[in-house]
Write an enzyme that holds these catalytic residues in place. Sequence first.
Site, PDB file in Angstrom:
ATOM      1  N   TYR A 267      -1.552   0.138  10.703  1.00  0.00           N
ATOM      2  CA  TYR A 267      -1.825  -0.529   9.420  1.00  0.00           C
ATOM      3  C   TYR A 267      -0.605  -0.431   8.509  1.00  0.00           C
ATOM      4  O   TYR A 267      -0.155  -1.434   7.925  1.00  0.00           O
ATOM      5  CB  TYR A 267      -3.045   0.118   8.756  1.00  0.00           C
ATOM      6  CG  TYR A 267      -3.236  -0.261   7.307  1.00  0.00           C
ATOM      7  CD1 TYR A 267      -3.853  -1.460   6.956  1.00  0.00           C
ATOM      8  CD2 TYR A 267      -2.799   0.576   6.271  1.00  0.00           C
ATOM      9  CE1 TYR A 267      -4.026  -1.816   5.610  1.00  0.00           C
ATOM     10  CE2 TYR A 267      -2.961   0.234   4.940  1.00  0.00           C
ATOM     11  CZ  TYR A 267      -3.572  -0.964   4.615  1.00  0.00           C
ATOM     12  OH  TYR A 267      -3.737  -1.307   3.287  1.00  0.00           O
TER      13      TYR A 267
ATOM     14  N   GLU B 230       0.161   3.651   1.694  1.00  0.00           N
ATOM     15  CA  GLU B 230       0.222   4.100   3.092  1.00  0.00           C
ATOM     16  C   GLU B 230       1.632   3.909   3.665  1.00  0.00           C
ATOM     17  O   GLU B 230       2.008   4.575   4.625  1.00  0.00           O
ATOM     18  CB  GLU B 230      -0.771   3.319   3.955  1.00  0.00           C
ATOM     19  CG  GLU B 230      -2.201   3.773   3.827  1.00  0.00           C
ATOM     20  CD  GLU B 230      -2.463   5.149   4.425  1.00  0.00           C
ATOM     21  OE1 GLU B 230      -2.141   5.370   5.596  1.00  0.00           O
ATOM     22  OE2 GLU B 230      -2.984   6.006   3.693  1.00  0.00           O
TER      23      GLU B 230
ATOM     24  N   SER C 142       0.810  -1.222   0.000  1.00  0.00           N
ATOM     25  CA  SER C 142       0.000   0.000   0.000  1.00  0.00           C
ATOM     26  C   SER C 142       0.843   1.272   0.000  1.00  0.00           C
ATOM     27  O   SER C 142       1.908   1.336   0.628  1.00  0.00           O
ATOM     28  CB  SER C 142      -0.870  -0.009   1.265  1.00  0.00           C
ATOM     29  OG  SER C 142      -1.412   1.271   1.497  1.00  0.00           O
TER      30      SER C 142
HETATM   31  P1  NAP Z   1     -11.364  -4.762   1.760  1.00  0.00           P
HETATM   32  O1  NAP Z   1     -12.529  -4.490   0.874  1.00  0.00           O
HETATM   33  O2  NAP Z   1     -11.342  -4.206   3.135  1.00  0.00           O
HETATM   34  O3  NAP Z   1     -11.219  -6.377   1.866  1.00  0.00           O
HETATM   35  C1  NAP Z   1     -10.388  -6.980   2.812  1.00  0.00           C
HETATM   36  C2  NAP Z   1     -10.620  -8.477   2.764  1.00  0.00           C
HETATM   37  O4  NAP Z   1      -9.783  -9.135   3.741  1.00  0.00           O
HETATM   38  C3  NAP Z   1     -12.065  -8.906   3.083  1.00  0.00           C
HETATM   39  O5  NAP Z   1     -12.444  -9.927   2.186  1.00  0.00           O
HETATM   40  C4  NAP Z   1     -11.948  -9.458   4.492  1.00  0.00           C
HETATM   41  O6  NAP Z   1     -12.915 -10.406   4.821  1.00  0.00           O
HETATM   42  C5  NAP Z   1     -10.577 -10.118   4.406  1.00  0.00           C
HETATM   43  N1  NAP Z   1     -10.009 -10.466   5.718  1.00  0.00           N
HETATM   44  C6  NAP Z   1      -9.848  -9.650   6.779  1.00  0.00           C
HETATM   45  N2  NAP Z   1      -9.298 -10.339   7.811  1.00  0.00           N
HETATM   46  C7  NAP Z   1      -9.103 -11.607   7.380  1.00  0.00           C
HETATM   47  C8  NAP Z   1      -8.556 -12.784   7.962  1.00  0.00           C
HETATM   48  N3  NAP Z   1      -8.128 -12.811   9.236  1.00  0.00           N
HETATM   49  N4  NAP Z   1      -8.488 -13.916   7.210  1.00  0.00           N
HETATM   50  C9  NAP Z   1      -8.949 -13.930   5.941  1.00  0.00           C
HETATM   51  N5  NAP Z   1      -9.491 -12.843   5.323  1.00  0.00           N
HETATM   52  C10 NAP Z   1      -9.551 -11.692   6.040  1.00  0.00           C
HETATM   53  O7  NAP Z   1     -10.002  -4.312   1.045  1.00  0.00           O
HETATM   54  P2  NAP Z   1      -9.739  -3.931  -0.492  1.00  0.00           P
HETATM   55  O8  NAP Z   1      -9.990  -2.490  -0.671  1.00  0.00           O
HETATM   56  O9  NAP Z   1     -10.372  -4.927  -1.367  1.00  0.00           O
HETATM   57  O10 NAP Z   1      -8.152  -4.092  -0.547  1.00  0.00           O
HETATM   58  C11 NAP Z   1      -7.551  -5.347  -0.849  1.00  0.00           C
HETATM   59  C12 NAP Z   1      -6.143  -5.370  -0.286  1.00  0.00           C
HETATM   60  O11 NAP Z   1      -5.372  -4.320  -0.860  1.00  0.00           O
HETATM   61  C13 NAP Z   1      -6.059  -5.154   1.219  1.00  0.00           C
HETATM   62  O12 NAP Z   1      -4.965  -5.931   1.680  1.00  0.00           O
HETATM   63  C14 NAP Z   1      -5.738  -3.685   1.368  1.00  0.00           C
HETATM   64  O13 NAP Z   1      -5.079  -3.439   2.583  1.00  0.00           O
HETATM   65  C15 NAP Z   1      -4.849  -3.471   0.165  1.00  0.00           C
HETATM   66  N6  NAP Z   1      -4.847  -2.141  -0.425  1.00  0.00           N
HETATM   67  C16 NAP Z   1      -6.015  -1.545  -0.751  1.00  0.00           C
HETATM   68  C17 NAP Z   1      -5.996  -0.305  -1.362  1.00  0.00           C
HETATM   69  C18 NAP Z   1      -7.273   0.392  -1.776  1.00  0.00           C
HETATM   70  O14 NAP Z   1      -7.224   1.591  -2.044  1.00  0.00           O
HETATM   71  N7  NAP Z   1      -8.385  -0.316  -1.871  1.00  0.00           N
HETATM   72  C19 NAP Z   1      -4.764   0.318  -1.646  1.00  0.00           C
HETATM   73  C20 NAP Z   1      -3.598  -0.330  -1.301  1.00  0.00           C
HETATM   74  C21 NAP Z   1      -3.641  -1.573  -0.707  1.00  0.00           C
HETATM   75  P3  NAP Z   1     -14.310  -9.992   5.562  1.00  0.00           P
HETATM   76  O15 NAP Z   1     -15.274  -9.670   4.455  1.00  0.00           O
HETATM   77  O16 NAP Z   1     -14.644 -11.218   6.308  1.00  0.00           O
HETATM   78  O17 NAP Z   1     -14.020  -8.807   6.437  1.00  0.00           O
HETATM   79  O1  G4F Z   2     -10.608   6.624   2.645  1.00  0.00           O
HETATM   80  P1  G4F Z   2      -9.633   6.489   3.742  1.00  0.00           P
HETATM   81  O2  G4F Z   2     -10.100   5.833   4.983  1.00  0.00           O
HETATM   82  O3  G4F Z   2      -8.390   5.747   3.092  1.00  0.00           O
HETATM   83  P2  G4F Z   2      -6.843   5.636   3.510  1.00  0.00           P
HETATM   84  O4  G4F Z   2      -6.640   5.916   4.948  1.00  0.00           O
HETATM   85  O5  G4F Z   2      -6.077   6.462   2.536  1.00  0.00           O
HETATM   86  O6  G4F Z   2      -6.562   4.083   3.282  1.00  0.00           O
HETATM   87  C1  G4F Z   2      -7.015   3.416   2.104  1.00  0.00           C
HETATM   88  O7  G4F Z   2      -6.051   3.530   1.092  1.00  0.00           O
HETATM   89  C2  G4F Z   2      -4.792   2.906   1.398  1.00  0.00           C
HETATM   90  C3  G4F Z   2      -3.868   3.157   0.200  1.00  0.00           C
HETATM   91  O8  G4F Z   2      -3.158   4.362   0.398  1.00  0.00           O
HETATM   92  C4  G4F Z   2      -5.027   1.427   1.631  1.00  0.00           C
HETATM   93  F1  G4F Z   2      -3.845   0.807   1.864  1.00  0.00           F
HETATM   94  C5  G4F Z   2      -5.971   1.244   2.794  1.00  0.00           C
HETATM   95  O9  G4F Z   2      -6.244  -0.155   2.960  1.00  0.00           O
HETATM   96  C6  G4F Z   2      -7.278   1.957   2.470  1.00  0.00           C
HETATM   97  O10 G4F Z   2      -7.879   1.306   1.367  1.00  0.00           O
HETATM   98  O11 G4F Z   2      -9.064   7.931   4.135  1.00  0.00           O
HETATM   99  C7  G4F Z   2      -8.496   8.810   3.205  1.00  0.00           C
HETATM  100  C8  G4F Z   2      -8.260  10.169   3.844  1.00  0.00           C
HETATM  101  C9  G4F Z   2      -7.539  10.118   5.191  1.00  0.00           C
HETATM  102  O12 G4F Z   2      -6.570  11.119   5.249  1.00  0.00           O
HETATM  103  C10 G4F Z   2      -8.627  10.420   6.209  1.00  0.00           C
HETATM  104  O13 G4F Z   2      -8.158  11.077   7.389  1.00  0.00           O
HETATM  105  O14 G4F Z   2      -9.530  10.769   4.106  1.00  0.00           O
HETATM  106  C11 G4F Z   2      -9.487  11.350   5.384  1.00  0.00           C
HETATM  107  N1  G4F Z   2     -10.866  11.456   5.892  1.00  0.00           N
HETATM  108  C12 G4F Z   2     -11.507  12.623   6.186  1.00  0.00           C
HETATM  109  N2  G4F Z   2     -12.735  12.367   6.669  1.00  0.00           N
HETATM  110  C13 G4F Z   2     -11.692  10.437   6.179  1.00  0.00           C
HETATM  111  C14 G4F Z   2     -12.873  11.022   6.675  1.00  0.00           C
HETATM  112  N3  G4F Z   2     -11.544   9.105   6.065  1.00  0.00           N
HETATM  113  C15 G4F Z   2     -12.587   8.314   6.418  1.00  0.00           C
HETATM  114  N4  G4F Z   2     -12.457   6.973   6.267  1.00  0.00           N
HETATM  115  N5  G4F Z   2     -13.773   8.840   6.929  1.00  0.00           N
HETATM  116  C16 G4F Z   2     -13.952  10.187   7.082  1.00  0.00           C
HETATM  117  O15 G4F Z   2     -14.997  10.633   7.515  1.00  0.00           O
END
Ligand code: NAP
Ligand code: G4F
Length: 326
Positions: A150, A128, A126
Amino acid sequence: MAKTALITGITGQDGAYLAQFLLEKGYRVWGAFRRSSTVNLERLEYLGIRDKVELVPLDLLDLGNIIRVLEKVQPDEVYNLAAQSFVAVSFEQPVVTGEITGLGAARMLEAVRIVNPQIKFYQASSSEMFGKVQAVPQNENTPFYPRSPYAAAKLYAHWMTVNYREAYGIFACSGILFNHESPLRGLEFVTRKITYTVAQIKHGLARELRLGNLEARRDWGYAPEYVEAMWLMLQQDEPDDYVIATGETHSVKEFAQEAFACVGLDWRDYVVEDPAFYRPADVELLVGDATKAQQKLGWRPRTTFKELVRLMVEADLKRVGDRCGR
Ligand code: NAP
Ligand code: G4F
């Protein structure tokens, strides 16, 4: 012979899109889900692939479970997408986040090494991990500075992926993906929270939108395009790590402004800044440089920021409208 893929995190946003993409490529797709009293297959149903994915229970906390799943499924490729992925919650649950998001990846890698080191492995890293950014834009050479439990857990998983590649010759890739969104994004993440609440306000079901840090800037792309990059990484001759991003950055405020504008409303009439949503430490600016992915994988983003906001707002307008019978 069709290839077999195992996806952990099949119930999540990326799991669903990746499954759809691999099925279209002719893969046999196994989706790993963790046992709960109600398994949420909503996203697979939304994409119409619920019956095409073979499901298997797997918890990242249990190494024996993972080993048995790999023995049963015999995958050619493993995509480790499962994680406790919500940054805000990681401050409340730092230890379980470390167990799942950090050590969970190590268990997956260890299981691959034990069962079949020929399996190709993708780790969902990520942006992050760049946290308090040390350079702008961020690429594969930018030093990491994690700002949350995280991010620290993801950084451990990233280095374990690199280590298993170097120590055991495993074809292990770390995709350093910047934020990617879609109508299947979880409601707790800021983009979906905004588009869903905009739809509720438009349908008269809500009156305000409470947000935290409005100045935080993110590089937001479209999730279905990002899962293609995951697959491309595993099709190369050599394993490597790649940044996947659009190269554009926008603030939370800009996202809200654009989303309200899609339905003809002024964001200033509805958004309330609420310190309850501030984080103990936040990431203020992310913007990625995906030149390496463009040159080596031939990957580039196609959906613009405005298009992304609009497609999310429209999907939520329809969903909320359908639910309240409008
Ligand atoms: P998400 O929608 O939150 O999905 C996370 C998945 O992990 C869910 O299917 C969840 O299952 C499963 N999980 C959680 N704990 C588990 C455990 N103990 N054993 C097995 N499965 C488990 O995340 P996403 O947005 O699809 O992201 C996919 C991956 O990319 C994650 O690793 C995230 O950190 C990473 N990532 C995401 C972004 C982004 O912007 N979306 C960016 C960078 C990296 P449940 O449904 O049971 O909770
Ligand atoms: O949407 P966020 O919660 O995403 P964040 O923290 O960037 O993390 C997501 O992207 C990562 C990749 O860079 C992934 F690795 C991670 O698993 C996840 O998918 O927050 C984005 C920004 C933050 O700065 C937060 O402080 O939005 C700001 N924010 C402002 N108001 C909020 C809110 N975030 C959330 N969730 N809810 C609010 O009300």
